[in-house]
Design a protein around this motif. Structure first.
Motif: not given
Length: 209
Positions: A35-40, A45-50
């Motif tokens: 994940v680029d930048g500051e981790p959410p 985070l898991v929604e974005r990666l899914a």
């Protein structure tokens, strides 16, 4: 019937879909979990990666529902993914022993054609008993922690460390089935109707009883 695809290399997610009687085709696209930048926040985070995994799978098919999922362990704000080696697994287990942590799983379902997308996330609280250094060393040596977020498997030997689970157990394994069933119903696919026929598992065009 609408084809269902699982965009995941996890044998645990495959086993859970089979357990629920859902016929599916397995996809294993290569997806970066960086994940680029500051981790959410963890749930974002898991929604974005899914969603990223489901989108990678969706590029491989013309029609159907593509499921993506991602699981992380969070201990006092620190995200624990899969350990790089045995030493990293031992470090994670030393952190988790005698305390509680949260397991987050993100889910994404993408419909092809059209790209309609639904996302969700689940959170489960897990508490470990106090572990000895020897227990941690022996468990890490089994190899079980190698590909597990947080370096343990609730469905395996890691179960002997867990004193309580608050929330969805299947979320800890890697696929919150109740949440997924509701999402699939939103696309007109009802798990109980599928399970009533006990369909076979479909893997890359080959049927396996």
């Amino acid at each position: 019937m609408t084809p269902i695809f699982l965009a995941s290399s996890s044998p645990r997610r495959r086993a859970l879909l089979e357990q629920a009687g859902i016929p599916f085709t397995l996809l294993t696209p290569r997806v970066s979990e960086e994940v680029d930048g500051e981790p959410p926040p963890p749930h974002q985070l898991v929604e974005r990666l899914a969603r990223r995994k489901a989108a990678a799978g969706a590029r491989l098919v013309d029609r159907g529902l593509i499921i993506g999922a991602d699981t992380i362990v969070v201990f006092r704000g620190r995200v624990l993914g899969k350990p790089a080696d045995s030493a990293a697994a031992e470090e994670m287990l030393h952190l988790l022993q005698g305390a509680s942590h949260d397991v987050f799983t993100g889910l994404a379902v993408i419909e092809q054609p059209g790209g309609r997308t639904m996302t969700a996330w689940e959170r489960t609280r897990v508490t470990f008993r106090t572990l000895t250094d020897e227990e941690i060393r022996l468990y890490a040596a089994t190899g079980e922690p190698a590909d597990k977020a947080g370096a343990y498997a609730a469905q395996g030997l890691g179960a002997i460390f867990i004193t309580s689970i608050e929330g969805c157990y299947f979320n800890v394994v890697g696929l919150p089935l109740a949440r997924l069933a509701v999402m699939l119903a939103g696309f007109g696919v009802h798990v109980l109707a599928l399970a009533a026929g006990r369909p076979a598992f479909i893997n890359k065009g080959r049927l396996e009883e």
